[in-house]
Design an enzyme around this catalytic site. Structure first.
Site, mmCIF file in Angstrom:
data_model
loop_
_atom_site.group_PDB
_atom_site.id
_atom_site.type_symbol
_atom_site.label_atom_id
_atom_site.label_comp_id
_atom_site.label_asym_id
_atom_site.label_seq_id
_atom_site.Cartn_x
_atom_site.Cartn_y
_atom_site.Cartn_z
ATOM 1 N NE ARG A 44 17.597 40.734 32.743
ATOM 2 C CZ ARG A 44 17.822 39.500 33.145
ATOM 3 N NH1 ARG A 44 17.223 38.503 32.556
ATOM 4 N NH2 ARG A 44 18.634 39.244 34.147
ATOM 5 C CE LYS A 148 38.907 37.540 33.458
ATOM 6 N NZ LYS A 148 38.255 37.984 34.696
ATOM 7 C CG ASP A 177 43.835 40.153 30.119
ATOM 8 O OD1 ASP A 177 44.124 40.915 31.057
ATOM 9 O OD2 ASP A 177 44.007 38.923 30.172
ATOM 10 C CG HIS A 178 41.604 44.713 33.807
ATOM 11 N ND1 HIS A 178 41.082 43.500 34.155
ATOM 12 C CD2 HIS A 178 42.226 45.174 34.922
ATOM 13 C CE1 HIS A 178 41.368 43.245 35.426
ATOM 14 N NE2 HIS A 178 42.055 44.249 35.913
ATOM 15 C CE LYS A 182 45.995 45.530 36.365
ATOM 16 N NZ LYS A 182 45.332 46.308 37.390
ATOM 17 C CD GLU A 216 42.092 39.582 42.946
ATOM 18 O OE1 GLU A 216 41.484 40.662 42.842
ATOM 19 O OE2 GLU A 216 41.648 38.504 42.543
ATOM 20 C CG ASP A 235 38.149 35.624 38.156
ATOM 21 O OD1 ASP A 235 37.384 36.244 37.395
ATOM 22 O OD2 ASP A 235 38.630 36.130 39.192
ATOM 23 C CG HIS A 240 43.928 38.988 34.416
ATOM 24 N ND1 HIS A 240 43.401 39.656 33.341
ATOM 25 C CD2 HIS A 240 42.964 39.031 35.372
ATOM 26 C CE1 HIS A 240 42.190 40.084 33.646
ATOM 27 N NE2 HIS A 240 41.897 39.713 34.862
ATOM 28 C CE LYS A 330 38.477 36.746 43.251
ATOM 29 N NZ LYS A 330 38.858 38.123 42.891
ATOM 30 C CE LYS A 335 44.916 45.232 43.352
ATOM 31 N NZ LYS A 335 44.047 44.227 42.751
HETATM 32 C C1 BG6 Z 1 39.177 40.505 37.184
HETATM 33 C C2 BG6 Z 1 38.683 39.308 37.971
HETATM 34 O O1 BG6 Z 1 39.392 40.152 35.844
HETATM 35 O O2 BG6 Z 1 40.389 40.963 37.749
HETATM 36 C C3 BG6 Z 1 38.507 39.659 39.439
HETATM 37 O O3 BG6 Z 1 37.436 38.869 37.445
HETATM 38 C C4 BG6 Z 1 39.782 40.261 39.986
HETATM 39 O O4 BG6 Z 1 38.137 38.510 40.192
HETATM 40 C C5 BG6 Z 1 40.282 41.392 39.096
HETATM 41 O O5 BG6 Z 1 39.508 40.743 41.293
HETATM 42 C C6 BG6 Z 1 41.657 41.870 39.541
HETATM 43 O O6 BG6 Z 1 42.014 43.002 38.815
HETATM 44 P P1 BG6 Z 1 43.040 44.062 39.398
HETATM 45 O O7 BG6 Z 1 43.219 45.043 38.300
HETATM 46 O O8 BG6 Z 1 42.408 44.627 40.643
HETATM 47 O O9 BG6 Z 1 44.281 43.302 39.738
#
Ligand code: BG6
Length: 486
Positions: A44, A148, A177-178, A182, A216, A235, A240, A330, A335
Site C-alpha cells: 500500500r 505462515k 515453513d522456513h 535450514k 529465542e 507462532d 516449526h 521468547k 537462542k
Molecule cells: C518465525 C516467528 O516464524 O520464526 C518468529 O514468527 C520467530 O516469532 C522466528 O522469531 C524464529 O526463526 P529463526 O529462524 O530465527 O529461529
C-alpha cells in the site's frame, strides 16, 4: 532462457527486507537463479521503482545484514519493481497486470506469487489475481508461496485451503515453513536414513524420550500487534516444532520425492495422540515473560503465552509410550533450536557392584542452531580413577566443514530456489497443516477459555517457568541440552 517474475505481496514488509531480498541477492551472487528473475513488490505504501529500491537496499542491510558494494547493489536492483495498491481494489490488480506486461515483455514469464501478508488477506490476494486474469498459465507456470501463520485454527486453515484451491491447484501451492529450509533440518533425513547405526535404536525399545526445544533470546521485537493475537502455539509450535517432530519421528519415505516425504509426515501427524482441552491441562504449561504486558501493542490484561511446553505421544508401532516434549519461548536465556533423543539406560548392575558412580543417559543432540551440528553423549571411564565415570561428547560442527568465507545458506535461499524449480518436498501440504492444527486446537481452546487460570510468569533471560521442568519431572526426566549453555 527462462524468465520468472516473483510478485511479493507485502513487498515493503519486514520479511521482504529481512529475508526475501537478501536471499534473492545471494542466490544471484552464487549464480543459482535459473535465467532472468524479476521482482515486483506490491504493497500500500507510495513508492516508485527507485524509492522502492532504496527502501530495500537499506532494509536488507539493516534488518537482513546484507553486505554489498554500491555497484553490486545497483546491478541487482535493476530487477526490482514496485506497484502500489490495495488488495481489495480491482484497479490495483489491473495496474499489477500492466507492470507485469512491461517487465515480462511479449513472451511472458513464469510467475511466483509470494504472500508475505496477514493470513486474513491471503484469500483476497488469490482472488484478486484470478479475477485480473494473472493466474492463467499460457505463458508459463504460476505458483504461490503462502507464509505462515496459515489460518489461526483448523477451521480457518481448511477454509483458506478451499479458497486457495479455487485459484491454484495443490501442486501450485507452496506453504512455507522456513525451518524446513535450514541445513541442519534437512540433514535430519541424512542422519536418520543415511547411517546404519541409528535406525535399529530409533524406537520405543531404546528411546526414553524425545525433546524439541526452540528458545529465542529476543522478545516480541515490536511485533506485538501480530504476536498478541497469536502467541507461541500459533507462532512456533503448530508449524516449526511440529515439522521438526515429523522429521524426527516419521517412518522412512520410499524416496525423497515430495509426495513420499509428505505422506510419511502426514502419517506421523495422524498418529499423534489427541488430547482433549481438559487433558491438555495435565500435559502442557504456558507462561508469559515478565514485562510482556508493557510492550507497545499488547492488549491490557493479555494472557497470550510467550512460552509453552507440552507432552505428546505418538500412538504407532515405533513410538508407543515414548513421550515427546516440545517447548518454545521468547525472551529466554539464549537462542537454541535443538532436538534431543534420550536413550534408555543399559543394565548397570555390574558397575554398581564395583562402586561406580552414576551414569548419564546416552543422548543424541541435533543442534539446528546456532552452533549447527550433531552431538552424541556417551559415558566414559575417568582416567586412573577406578570406575568413576563421566559423560563425554562426540561432536560434529558444521562450521568445521565450511570453506574459508563460506557460510551456511539462509533457509529462504533453498526454499525460493526449490519453489522456482517446482520441488515441494520442503513445503507443507494442505492435509498436514490441517492435522497440525487438529493437534493444537484443543490446547488453544483450553488456554483461551474464560475459566483458564492465568499463565505463569518467567523472568526475561531465564529458561522459562518452573512448571516446564515440573512437566518432565513427573516422568522422571530433565530438559537436556548439549549445544546450549545450560
Ligand atoms: C518465525 C516467528 O516464524 O520464526 C518468529 O514468527 C520467530 O516469532 C522466528 O522469531 C524464529 O526463526 P529463526 O529462524 O530465527 O529461529
Amino acid at each position: 532462457m527462462s524468465k520468472t517474475t516473483i510478485v511479493i505481496f507485502g513487498g515493503t514488509g519486514d520479511l521482504a527486507q529481512r529475508k526475501l531480498i537478501p536471499a534473492l541477492y545471494n542466490l544471484r551472487r552464487k549464480r543459482r537463479l535459473d535465467g532472468e528473475v524479476n521482482v515486483v513488490g506490491f504493497a500500500r505504501a507510495q513508492h516508485g521503482d527507485d524509492s522502492y529500491r532504496g527502501l530495500l537496499q537499506e532494509g536488507a542491510r539493516e534488518l537482513g545484514g546484507l553486505e554489498t558494494t554500491p555497484e553490486e547493489w545497483a546491478e541487482f536492483a535493476r530487477c526490482l519493481h514496485y506497484v502500489c495498491g490495495d488488495l481489495g481494489d480491482a484497479a490495483a490488480f489491473e495496474e499489477l497486470g500492466r507492470k507485469l506486461a512491461e517487465v515480462e515483455g511479449t513472451d511472458g514469464a513464469n510467475r511466483l506469487f509470494y504472500f508475505a501478508i496477514a493470513p486474513s488477506l491471503h484469500r483476497l490476494a488469490a482472488e484478486g489475481l484470478r479475477d485480473a486474469g494473472l493466474t492463467t498459465e499460457e505463458s508459463g507456470w504460476r505458483r504461490v508461496i503462502v507464509e505462515k501463520p496459515f489460518g489461526k485454527d483448523e477451521e480457518s486453515a481448511r477454509e483458506l485451503n478451499r479458497a486457495l484451491h479455487n485459484v491454484f491447484r495443490e501442486n501450485q501451492t507452496f506453504r512455507i515453513d522456513h525451518y524446513l529450509g535450514k541445513e541442519t533440518v534437512q540433514n535430519l533425513l541424512v542422519l536418520r536414513f543415511g547411517n546404519a547405526i541409528f535406525e535399529p535404536l530409533w524406537n520405543r525399545n531404546y528411546v526414553d524420550n524425545v525433546q524439541v526445544t526452540v528458545s529465542e533470546a529476543v522478545d516480541v521485537e515490536g511485533r506485538a500487534g501480530y504476536y498478541d493475537g497469536s502467541g507461541v502455539v500459533r507462532d512456533m509450535i503448530q508449524n516449526h516444532l511440529m515439522q521438526l517432530m515429523c522429521l524426527v519421528a516419521m517412518e522412512p519415505p520410499d524416496s525423497l520425492a515430495p509426495e513420499s516425504v509428505r505422506d510419511r509426515k502426514g502419517d506421523l501427524l495422524r498418529a499423534v495422540r489427541r488430547w482433549t482441552p481438559e487433558e491438555f491441562r495435565e500435559h502442557a504449561v504456558r507462561a508469559q515473560y515478565a514485562g510482556y504486558s508493557d510492550e507497545p501493542g499488547v492488549a491490557p490484561g493479555s494472557v497470550t503465552p510467550t512460552y509453552a511446553a507440552l507432552r505428546l505421544y505418538v500412538d504407532n508401532w515405533r513410538w508407543q509410550g515414548v513421550p515427546f516434549y516440545l517447548r518454545s519461548g521468547k525472551a529466554m536465556e539464549e537462542k537454541v533450536s535443538e532436538i534431543i533423543i534420550q536413550f534408555k539406560n543399559p543394565p548397570l548392575a555390574m558397575f554398581e557392584r564395583l562402586g561406580g558412580s552414576g551414569f548419564a543417559p546416552n543422548i543424541l543432540s541435533i543442534c539446528v542452531q546456532p552452533d549447527e551440528g550433531v552431538h552424541l553423549q556417551i559415558d566414559s571411564k575417568a582416567v586412573d580413577a577406578g570406575f568413576i565415570t563421566h559423560p563425554v561428547d562426540l561432536s560434529f560442527h558444521y562450521k568445521d566443514e565450511l570453506r574459508l568465507g563460506q557460510e551456511l545458506p539462509e533457509a529462504y535461499e533453498r526454499l525460493l530456489e526449490d519453489a522456482m524449480e517446482g520441488d515441494a518436498s520442503l513445503f507443507i501440504r494442505a492435509d498436514q497443516i490441517e492435522e497440525a492444527w487438529n493437534i493444537v486446537d484443543p490446547l488453544l481452546k483450553c488456554w483461551e477459555s474464560p475459566e483458564a487460570s492465568p499463565p505463569e510468569t518467567y523472568g526475561q533471560g531465564t529458561w522459562g517457568p518452573s512448571g516446564s521442568a515440573g512437566l518432565l519431572r513427573q516422568d522422571g526426566f530433565l530438559w537436556q541440552t548439549l549445544c546450549g549453555g545450560h
